[in-house]
Design a protein around this motif. Structure first.
Motif, short mmCIF file in Angstrom:
data_model
loop_
_atom_site.label_atom_id
_atom_site.label_comp_id
_atom_site.label_asym_id
_atom_site.label_seq_id
_atom_site.Cartn_x
_atom_site.Cartn_y
_atom_site.Cartn_z
N GLY A 90 0.58 -0.79 -0.51
CA GLY A 90 -0.19 -0.43 -0.39
C GLY A 90 0.68 1.43 -0.38
O GLY A 90 1.88 1.33 0.57
N ASN A 112 -3.12 -0.11 -3.68
CA ASN A 112 -3.87 -0.97 -2.73
C ASN A 112 -5.37 -1.21 -3.06
O ASN A 112 -5.36 -2.55 -2.39
CB ASN A 112 -4.38 0.24 -1.79
CG ASN A 112 -2.94 1.67 -1.25
OD1 ASN A 112 -2.08 1.25 -2.07
ND2 ASN A 112 -3.36 1.84 -0.70
N LYS A 157 -9.42 1.53 0.31
CA LYS A 157 -9.08 0.49 1.75
C LYS A 157 -10.25 0.20 2.00
O LYS A 157 -10.27 -1.26 2.71
CB LYS A 157 -8.67 1.12 3.09
CG LYS A 157 -6.69 1.40 2.82
CD LYS A 157 -6.18 0.22 2.35
CE LYS A 157 -5.03 0.86 2.65
NZ LYS A 157 -3.96 -0.06 2.86
#
Ligand code: CAA
Length: 246
Positions: A90, A112, A157
């Motif tokens: 990430g 990510n 995320k």
């Protein structure tokens, strides 16, 4: 025989602690590093005192779908089917959304989130066929609560959390569990790179009044990978000092 694990972003702040913990727990670890970073990866490998039997460094651009498909098929042929995949790679490109470039958006989404497809997709079918395995995705508290200056990162995320639940539903019939860990602010170079005043003000809002230690995130990975966690799937495990209580 050792269990076989793969981790992306292996030598980063959290990745390095997870790698050490998996080696300690007797996994054979395929540790991916970004294209062109061999010297740096080798230095990390040596500083950790790993042996070739414990860790294999593996160059992989997790944003490149075709490369991941090809290289991960090859490594499966050489090493066998994976027991554990940790999607940890990430990056951040923080900035207020009104000033955010397309590049900052796509870099973060590619590294990510799209990486999670690129890496998991070539490995998942074999894990299902084998009848068991674990996928653990390293998300973030900021994917749960949203964060000023992180529209790109929070989106990626949060995407990992939705992905996890969907894949958990698909993996269950084959005994493959899929979970997320959502770390809070952790003592890593990524967090240390933040502006001091901003980090101080965030720290003051953490109920436990400190950053997480990378080892505390690694311990959560070890738990979710363990036999004791066999009945947990589709779950988000927060390790955030109380910063966000979902
Ligand atoms: N909520 C509401 N308003 C906020 C705010 C917040 N959380 N944070 C800042 N603001 C306000 C400020 O008070 C300021 O207001 P004024 O103009 O009235 O003074 C305005 O927004 C501009 O703020 P900045 O001066 O901070 O803006 P900037 O453009 O200089 O910096 C930034 C923007 C770089 C994104 C900076 O705000 C920042 O670093 N924010 C934190 C981002 C963050 O948490 N990153 C985490 C990195 S670590 C990581 O991601 C790991 C993990 O998983 C946890």
């Amino acid at each position: 025989m050792k269990k076989l694990a793969l981790i992306t972003g292996s030598k980063g702040g959290i990745g390095s602690a997870i790698s050490s913990r998996l080696v300690e727990n007797d996994y054979r670890l395929i540790a991916t590093y970004y294209t062109g970073n061999y010297e740096c990866a080798k230095e990390w490998f040596e500083s950790k005192g790993f042996t070739d039997d414990q860790v294999r460094l593996f160059e992989l651009d997790v944003t490149n779908t075709n490369e991941c498909q090809k290289k991960l098929e090859e490594i499966q042929e050489e090493e066998g089917t994976f027991d554990l995949v940790v999607n940890n790679a990430g990056i951040t490109r923080d900035g207020q959304f009104k000033k955010m470039s397309a590049e900052a958006w796509f870099d973060v989404i590619n590294t990510n989130l799209n990486s999670v497809f690129n890496v998991t997709q070539p490995l998942f079918a074999a894990m299902c066929e084998k009848g068991g395995g674990r996928v653990i995705n390293i998300s973030s508290v900021n994917g749960q609560k949203g964060q000023f200056g992180q529209a790109n990162y929070s989106a990626a995320k949060a995407g990992m959390i939705g992905f996890t639940k969907a894949l958990a539903a698909e993996g269950a019939r084959s005994g493959v569990t899929v979970n997320v860990i959502a770390p809070g602010y952790t003592g890593t170079p990524m967090v240390e790179a933040m502006r001091e005043d901003v980090l101080d003000s965030i720290k003051s809002t953490i109920p436990l009044k400190r950053l997480a230690k990378p080892e505390e995130i690694a311990a959560a990975v070890a738990y979710l990978a363990s036999d004791e966690a066999a009945y947990i799937t589709g779950e988000t495990l927060s390790v955030n000092g109380g910063l966000y209580m979902a």
